[in-house]
Design an enzyme around this catalytic site. Structure first.
Site, mmCIF file in Angstrom:
data_model
loop_
_atom_site.group_PDB
_atom_site.id
_atom_site.type_symbol
_atom_site.label_atom_id
_atom_site.label_comp_id
_atom_site.label_asym_id
_atom_site.label_seq_id
_atom_site.Cartn_x
_atom_site.Cartn_y
_atom_site.Cartn_z
ATOM 1 N N HIS A 1 0.844 -1.213 0.000
ATOM 2 C CA HIS A 1 0.000 0.000 0.000
ATOM 3 C C HIS A 1 0.872 1.254 0.000
ATOM 4 O O HIS A 1 0.471 2.292 0.546
ATOM 5 C CB HIS A 1 -0.949 0.040 1.206
ATOM 6 N N SER B 1 14.704 19.802 -16.810
ATOM 7 C CA SER B 1 13.592 20.689 -17.108
ATOM 8 C C SER B 1 14.091 21.844 -17.970
ATOM 9 O O SER B 1 15.251 22.245 -17.872
ATOM 10 C CB SER B 1 13.019 21.207 -15.791
#
Ligand code: ARG
Length: 484
Positions: free
Chosen positions: A154, A273
């Site tokens: 999880h 970026s």
């Protein structure tokens, strides 16, 4: 007028008009150029051997096919598809005699055979990338078998594991994909040729002979099924979907691990970026994850087109074929890029060791140790749960002893504090997860050893399939040489 000339004339009536390019599969058919030539050759040889066409005609047809191959796909005349274009080219060279080529067959069995001929080679290409990535994963798993890693369920810290264990889990999944590919291969590698339009033919052909000449393991017997079915394409697209689903899991794991500083991707497999120069983004992994969308999309397009098609041949089938090539190419590229990324990334063991100590990931190991001192597992679980309840801080020995004493009579059990110390330390704790297939370094080593043996078998099997195909190509070539 002989039938073949009439056919050429009839076909020319249908060679213009605004919907021609819509109906043409010529661009997609480039991939079938070599396949179609091989199938033409095998067919011509069989027609001659069966006494359906004279050897001299076969010789001129085969000679012309060689010329067409030398000239290449781009020199083919315009046609509705590769099959029509090659036949037109043959007739262009030989005149009406070229019309013998299409005796006892149809484009329906021809295209079905071309697809299988090309697909089996392409699928072996996929198997090649699969065995290669498995090899790379096993090497990395061996190198990182002792590197601790917080295992998640999880996405919450769950139990300590090792990078080697994580890597080997993906090798095991990709081994199953390899075996699925071999299974699919055995069904692909059957020849539909000689089914003609769907009903078979009045000529005394030898379907097994063309199958052998083309390296197929046998025939797709019922002629109606042979031209209709594309189930092997679906099966392949399904296994390719399964492969990219596995890769998308790798991609998400790596993205998370990179985000947490567990691992750094090599510059060749990352990007930055355009505005934030400090950034190093796991773009390869994100694109691999997106490849799963493409491949599943191809599968969906194919299965949707095939649903509800009547027997035997319907032109809808033409639009199914390009999807399998797209799925093959995207999957192969995703496999190679994932291999490159996983094979070059650098694990940060200091960050990993710090991370594995957070969130009481040794809770299960502590509970197991309490069990070994004579406490039922469920009670031990409750004891540890009580200590883990507030924020999951790892307790010390004193806290464990106090909590145990609240649940069980201390006199009835014999708490082994040295064992508890070992359980509390993630690195030592992971060593104890040594059941078969477990996370402990020596369990991982054993898993890797078995995986390597399986991989070696798969490499040998791939080699044998490849040899069968090249042997068949050589045989066809030498048989053809006896006519020209
Ligand atoms: N281009 C066609 C395809 O890909 C070949 C078969 C054409 N057959 C026919 N009856 N129109 O399916």
């Amino acid at each position: 007028m002989p039938d073949d000339e009439e056919d050429v004339i009839r076909r020319s009536r249908f060679s213009g008009g605004p919907a021609r390019s819509f109906m043409s599969s010529m661009d997609d058919d480039e991939r079938l150029f070599e396949a179609d030539l091989a199938i033409d050759r095998a067919h011509v040889v069989m027609l001659a051997e069966s006494g359906i066409i004279p050897d001299a005609v076969a010789g001129r047809l085969l000679q012309t096919l060689d010329t067409i191959e030398e000239q290449g796909f781009n020199e083919l005349p315009q046609g509705e598809d590769i099959h029509a274009a090659i036949e037109t080219a043959v007739i262009g060279v030989l005149g009406a005699e070229g019309g013998w080529l299409h005796t006892a067959r149809s484009r329906n069995d021809e295209v079905a055979t071309c697809i299988r001929y090309r697909l089996r080679a392409d699928l072996l290409g996929v198997v090649e990338t699969l065995v290669s990535i498995r090899e790379t994963i096993l090497l990395a798993a061996t190198a990182e078998r002792e590197t601790v890693l917080p295992g998640f369920t999880h996405l919450q810290p769950a139990q300590p594991t090792t990078v080697g264990h994580w890597l080997s889990s993906y090798e095991q999944a990709l081994a199953r994909e390899t075996h699925r590919a071999f299974d699919a291969y055995s069904r692909i590698n059957r020849s539909p040729l000689g089914a003609a339009a769907f009903a078979g033919t009045t000529f005394d052909i030898d379907r097994h002979r063309t199958a052998t000449l083309l390296g197929f393991d046998g025939i797709v017997e019922n002629a109606m099924d042979a031209v209709s079915t594309r189930d092997v394409l679906l099966e392949t697209a399904s296994l390719l979907s399964s492969i990219v689903v596995v890769l998308s899991g790798v991609a998400t794991d790596v993205t998370i691990y990179a985000n947490r500083g567990f691992v750094e991707l090599d510059d060749d497999f990352s990007s930055t970026s355009s505005i934030m120069p400090q950034k190093k983004n796991p773009d390869t992994m994100e694109l691999v994850r997106a490849c799963a969308g493409d491949v599943i999309g191809s599968y969906t397009a194919m299965v949707t087109t095939l649903k509800g098609l009547p027997r035997a041949y319907n032109r809808d089938l033409q639009r199914v074929t390009p999807h399998i090539w797209e799925a093959i190419d995207v999957t192969s590229e995703a496999l190679s890029v994932t291999e490159g990324t996983v094979g070059t990334m650098a694990w940060d063991s200091a960050t990993l060791e710090a991370a594995v100590g957070e969130g009481f990931t040794t809770a299960t190991a502590v509970a197991d140790t309490i069990v070994r001192s004579g406490v039922p597992f469920r009670t031990a679980h409750e004891i540890v749960a009580e200590m883990a309840i507030d924020g999951g801080e790892t307790p010390d020995i004193a806290a464990i002893e106090t909590t145990v004493a609240r649940h069980v009579d201390a006199k009835t059990i014999d708490l082994d504090t040295a064992a508890l110390e070992r359980a509390l330390d993630p690195s030592q704790s992971v060593n104890q997860l040594d059941s078969t297939g477990g996370a402990a370094p020596h369990a991982v080593e054993a898993t890797i050893e078995r995986a390597q043996a399986r991989l070696d078998e798969d490499v040998a099997k791939l080699g044998a399939y490849r040899t069968d195909l090249t042997d068949a190509q050589k045989t066809l070539k030498s048989v053809v040489a006896t006519y020209v």
